[in-house]
Every structure is written in C-alpha cells, then in structure tokens.
Write a protein that holds these residues in place. Structure first.
Motif, mmCIF file in Angstrom:
data_model
loop_
_atom_site.group_PDB
_atom_site.id
_atom_site.type_symbol
_atom_site.label_atom_id
_atom_site.label_comp_id
_atom_site.label_asym_id
_atom_site.label_seq_id
_atom_site.Cartn_x
_atom_site.Cartn_y
_atom_site.Cartn_z
ATOM 1 N N LYS A 102 8.535 -67.019 -30.099
ATOM 2 C CA LYS A 102 7.526 -67.255 -29.063
ATOM 3 C C LYS A 102 7.088 -65.957 -28.392
ATOM 4 O O LYS A 102 5.911 -65.647 -28.309
ATOM 5 C CB LYS A 102 8.074 -68.232 -28.022
ATOM 6 N N LYS A 103 8.044 -65.216 -27.891
ATOM 7 C CA LYS A 103 7.771 -63.937 -27.255
ATOM 8 C C LYS A 103 8.735 -62.900 -27.820
ATOM 9 O O LYS A 103 9.937 -63.139 -27.865
ATOM 10 C CB LYS A 103 7.940 -64.039 -25.736
ATOM 11 N N PRO A 104 8.190 -61.762 -28.238
ATOM 12 C CA PRO A 104 6.771 -61.426 -28.333
ATOM 13 C C PRO A 104 6.106 -62.098 -29.528
ATOM 14 O O PRO A 104 6.773 -62.481 -30.479
ATOM 15 C CB PRO A 104 6.794 -59.905 -28.504
ATOM 16 N N SER A 105 4.796 -62.226 -29.466
ATOM 17 C CA SER A 105 4.046 -62.890 -30.525
ATOM 18 C C SER A 105 3.524 -61.858 -31.524
ATOM 19 O O SER A 105 3.110 -60.755 -31.149
ATOM 20 C CB SER A 105 2.883 -63.678 -29.925
ATOM 21 N N LEU A 106 3.524 -62.229 -32.792
ATOM 22 C CA LEU A 106 3.017 -61.330 -33.831
ATOM 23 C C LEU A 106 1.498 -61.350 -33.903
ATOM 24 O O LEU A 106 0.896 -60.470 -34.525
ATOM 25 C CB LEU A 106 3.599 -61.728 -35.190
ATOM 26 N N SER A 107 0.881 -62.350 -33.277
ATOM 27 C CA SER A 107 -0.577 -62.462 -33.367
ATOM 28 C C SER A 107 -1.292 -61.342 -32.605
ATOM 29 O O SER A 107 -2.477 -61.090 -32.846
ATOM 30 C CB SER A 107 -1.026 -63.823 -32.825
ATOM 31 N N ASN A 108 -0.599 -60.674 -31.695
ATOM 32 C CA ASN A 108 -1.222 -59.598 -30.916
ATOM 33 C C ASN A 108 -1.086 -58.236 -31.568
ATOM 34 O O ASN A 108 -1.573 -57.241 -31.005
ATOM 35 C CB ASN A 108 -0.610 -59.548 -29.514
ATOM 36 N N ASP A 112 -1.881 -52.273 -38.724
ATOM 37 C CA ASP A 112 -0.886 -51.243 -39.010
ATOM 38 C C ASP A 112 0.479 -51.618 -38.433
ATOM 39 O O ASP A 112 1.514 -51.377 -39.071
ATOM 40 C CB ASP A 112 -1.339 -49.898 -38.443
ATOM 41 N N GLN A 113 0.494 -52.192 -37.239
ATOM 42 C CA GLN A 113 1.762 -52.598 -36.634
ATOM 43 C C GLN A 113 2.414 -53.727 -37.429
ATOM 44 O O GLN A 113 3.634 -53.729 -37.643
ATOM 45 C CB GLN A 113 1.536 -53.028 -35.190
ATOM 46 N N LEU A 114 1.616 -54.679 -37.882
ATOM 47 C CA LEU A 114 2.155 -55.775 -38.669
ATOM 48 C C LEU A 114 2.703 -55.273 -39.998
ATOM 49 O O LEU A 114 3.763 -55.728 -40.455
ATOM 50 C CB LEU A 114 1.070 -56.829 -38.910
ATOM 51 N N LYS A 115 2.024 -54.321 -40.607
ATOM 52 C CA LYS A 115 2.520 -53.739 -41.858
ATOM 53 C C LYS A 115 3.837 -53.016 -41.625
ATOM 54 O O LYS A 115 4.776 -53.138 -42.423
ATOM 55 C CB LYS A 115 1.473 -52.774 -42.429
ATOM 56 N N SER A 116 3.936 -52.263 -40.538
ATOM 57 C CA SER A 116 5.192 -51.569 -40.226
ATOM 58 C C SER A 116 6.319 -52.549 -39.959
ATOM 59 O O SER A 116 7.473 -52.315 -40.330
ATOM 60 C CB SER A 116 4.994 -50.649 -39.018
ATOM 61 N N THR A 143 14.661 -47.488 -42.268
ATOM 62 C CA THR A 143 14.083 -48.509 -43.127
ATOM 63 C C THR A 143 12.867 -47.932 -43.854
ATOM 64 O O THR A 143 12.520 -46.758 -43.697
ATOM 65 C CB THR A 143 13.663 -49.736 -42.297
ATOM 66 N N MET A 144 12.199 -48.780 -44.627
ATOM 67 C CA MET A 144 11.019 -48.324 -45.360
ATOM 68 C C MET A 144 9.815 -48.153 -44.459
ATOM 69 O O MET A 144 8.771 -47.665 -44.911
ATOM 70 C CB MET A 144 10.702 -49.307 -46.492
ATOM 71 N N ALA A 145 9.928 -48.515 -43.189
ATOM 72 C CA ALA A 145 8.840 -48.292 -42.240
ATOM 73 C C ALA A 145 8.819 -46.862 -41.718
ATOM 74 O O ALA A 145 7.827 -46.444 -41.110
ATOM 75 C CB ALA A 145 8.940 -49.266 -41.078
ATOM 76 N N GLY A 146 9.881 -46.105 -41.915
ATOM 77 C CA GLY A 146 9.912 -44.725 -41.447
ATOM 78 C C GLY A 146 11.141 -44.426 -40.623
ATOM 79 O O GLY A 146 11.947 -45.316 -40.319
ATOM 80 N N GLY A 147 11.286 -43.166 -40.248
ATOM 81 C CA GLY A 147 12.496 -42.720 -39.567
ATOM 82 C C GLY A 147 12.725 -43.357 -38.216
ATOM 83 O O GLY A 147 13.858 -43.635 -37.831
ATOM 84 N N GLN A 148 11.655 -43.582 -37.433
ATOM 85 C CA GLN A 148 11.836 -44.167 -36.097
ATOM 86 C C GLN A 148 12.098 -45.661 -36.158
ATOM 87 O O GLN A 148 12.470 -46.265 -35.153
ATOM 88 C CB GLN A 148 10.602 -43.892 -35.248
ATOM 89 N N TYR A 149 11.912 -46.259 -37.315
ATOM 90 C CA TYR A 149 12.197 -47.685 -37.505
ATOM 91 C C TYR A 149 13.568 -47.805 -38.164
ATOM 92 O O TYR A 149 13.688 -47.769 -39.387
ATOM 93 C CB TYR A 149 11.137 -48.342 -38.382
ATOM 94 N N ILE A 195 7.653 -50.659 -31.955
ATOM 95 C CA ILE A 195 6.435 -51.434 -31.708
ATOM 96 C C ILE A 195 6.475 -52.114 -30.349
ATOM 97 O O ILE A 195 5.519 -52.048 -29.573
ATOM 98 C CB ILE A 195 6.223 -52.479 -32.820
ATOM 99 N N PHE A 196 7.591 -52.732 -30.024
ATOM 100 C CA PHE A 196 7.671 -53.569 -28.825
ATOM 101 C C PHE A 196 8.280 -52.851 -27.630
ATOM 102 O O PHE A 196 8.380 -53.436 -26.544
ATOM 103 C CB PHE A 196 8.474 -54.832 -29.130
ATOM 104 N N GLY A 197 8.709 -51.603 -27.802
ATOM 105 C CA GLY A 197 9.233 -50.836 -26.686
ATOM 106 C C GLY A 197 10.716 -51.092 -26.470
ATOM 107 O O GLY A 197 11.355 -51.901 -27.147
ATOM 108 N N THR A 198 11.247 -50.367 -25.506
ATOM 109 C CA THR A 198 12.677 -50.467 -25.211
ATOM 110 C C THR A 198 12.977 -51.352 -24.007
ATOM 111 O O THR A 198 14.137 -51.529 -23.641
ATOM 112 C CB THR A 198 13.254 -49.072 -24.948
#
Length: 263
Positions: A102-108, A112-116, A143-149, A195-198
């Motif tokens: 429900k929260k957070p929603s992927l629709s927002n 590029d963020q959804l791909k990551s 992960t395959m999304a990159g070093g910060q992921y 993506i969603f912050g800390t």
C-alpha cells in the motif's frame, strides 16, 4: 674375338643386375599406412535458460513477470543468465506481495525508478542457498541495479533473511537453483532506500489477539439467572399477598352491608 665380345657382354649384364639388386636392398621400406586419429566429439552446448517459462509455470509470479517485460529488464536478466560465466540470482516476490503493498506505492515511480527497482531484485552471480552463510558476513551486497542499491543478508540456521531498509523478508522456497540461474521466492517486494529514502516509517507492532475467555470475576449466564431468581421471588409473594387482602376486604364489606340491611 667372338669369345671376348660374349664375355664382355655377360660381365656387363652381371654388373647391371648386381647394381639393381644392391639398390633394392638399400632402399627404405615403404611407410606403413597411418591409422586416422578419431576427432573428439564437440562439447555439448550449454542449456538455454528461459526465465519467462520458469516464472510462468513455477508459481504466482505473474505481476513480477509483467514488470520484467514492461521495463525490458527481462532481456538484461536473460543475457546475464545465458551469456556470462557468473550467472544470476533473482529474488521473486509473489503476486500477493504486490497486492499487499500500500505504502509506498509503485504507481508514483518514474520509468527509470521502476526499472531500478526490478533490477534491485537480482544479484549478478549465481548463489546456491549454502553460499549465503558466507555472504552474510561480507556486509551489504550490490545488486544489478548498481552500487548504491545493496542488500543485507543474514543466515539463520539455513533460513536466508533479506533486508533492504524498507523491506525485511526471507527466502521461502527455491523455485530454481541450478547453475547458472537461481530463483528464490520472497514474501515482500524489495524497496531500496536509494529510491524511497532513509526516512523509513516504524513498523507497527501487531495488535494483540482479544482474549475471549471469561475472567474469573465475570459472572456467567447461569450465575446471573441464579442471582436474579431470588429477586423475582419477593415480587411474586407480594402479589399473592395483595390478592388475599383484596378478597378479605370484599368479604368484610359484604358482611357489613348485610348487617346494615337487617338493622
């Protein structure tokens, strides 16, 4: 004269024959026929792993497969699985994990963020379940999304736990685990802090289950009935008394009326 010519001719013939015989005796033997060396059979080609097929038949992963196809991440995963020596490890959320989000929603999210986020569900190397025991000691794993992921892993008596900051889940089953591809089912969508912050909201504690058993101080229905029955008995006896007094007063009035008539 004739005899000398015959003698010379005979000597010449003998000389030629001896020369030929000597040459044949000194000539090397003919080489033996060479046996052809058998050509080794070519190594079998590696089996092509079709991720679409595995996710379609293995379980309720239609939502995750839909995101793989819409973001074109499926091509990246297929290439990593079939064209590299490292292989790939993918953590696949069930369909219920997406419906329960429900929260957070992927629709927002942007494209590029959804791909990551989808790339965040894969490691660029094949890991068997036994490998996570050592992997948990290495700290965050990219992960395959990159070093910060990155993801954190812990191994609790063979159960692999994942922590993305926003999501804490565990591997519930091995969908496919054959080098070079590992697919592991998880119960939650992995949400990266990149993506969603800390500022992660605290996890609410589950509400305690209500205790439906009656307490010792609560009177039961039987006790209520037994307690109310003594209260109802005085009202019943008082009604009988009123009826008796009414009858007696009528008799007294009738006697008095008769005495008045006679006197």
């Amino acid at each position: 004269m004739e005899f000398s010519r015959i003698f010379l001719f005979s000597c010449s013939v003998l000389l030629v024959c001896s020369t030929l015989a000597y040459g044949q005796a000194r000539s090397p033997p003919a080489p033996a026929a060479l046996t052809p060396t058998p050509t080794p059979a070519p190594a079998p080609a590696p089996v092509y792993v079709n991720l679409t097929y595995l996710l379609s038949v293995a379980g309720p992963f239609h939502t995750f497969l839909g995101y793989l196809e819409s973001t074109k991440v499926l091509d990246t995963f297929q290439n990593q699985a079939n064209n590299t020596e490292q292989g790939i490890t993918i953590f696949v959320p069930k369909d219920s994990a997406f419906t329960g989000l429900k929260k957070p929603s992927l629709s927002n999210l942007s494209d590029d963020q959804l791909k990551s986020l989808i790339l965040f569900h894969a490691l660029p190397k094949y890991y068997a379940l036994a490998d996570f025991n050592d992997l948990s000691e290495k700290g965050p794993v990219s992960t395959m999304a990159g070093g910060q992921y990155s993801l954190n892993f812990t191994d609790d008596s063979g159960t692999v736990h994942l922590d993305s900051g926003w999501s804490k889940t565990k591997v519930t089953s091995a969908v496919h685990s054959t080098d070079p591809v590992a697919l592991y089912q998880v119960d939650k969508v992995l949400l990266p802090e990149a993506i969603f912050g800390t500022d992660i909201p605290p996890t609410s504690a589950p509400a305690p289950s209500p205790n439906i058993s009656p307490s010792a101080d609560t009177p039961s229905a039987d006790s209520k009935e037994s307690a109310s029955s003594p209260k109802s008995s005085p009202s019943t006896s008082s009604s009988h008394r009123i009826m008796n007094l009414g009858t007696l007063s009528q008799l007294v009035l009738a006697v008095l009326g008769g005495m008045v008539l006679f006197f």
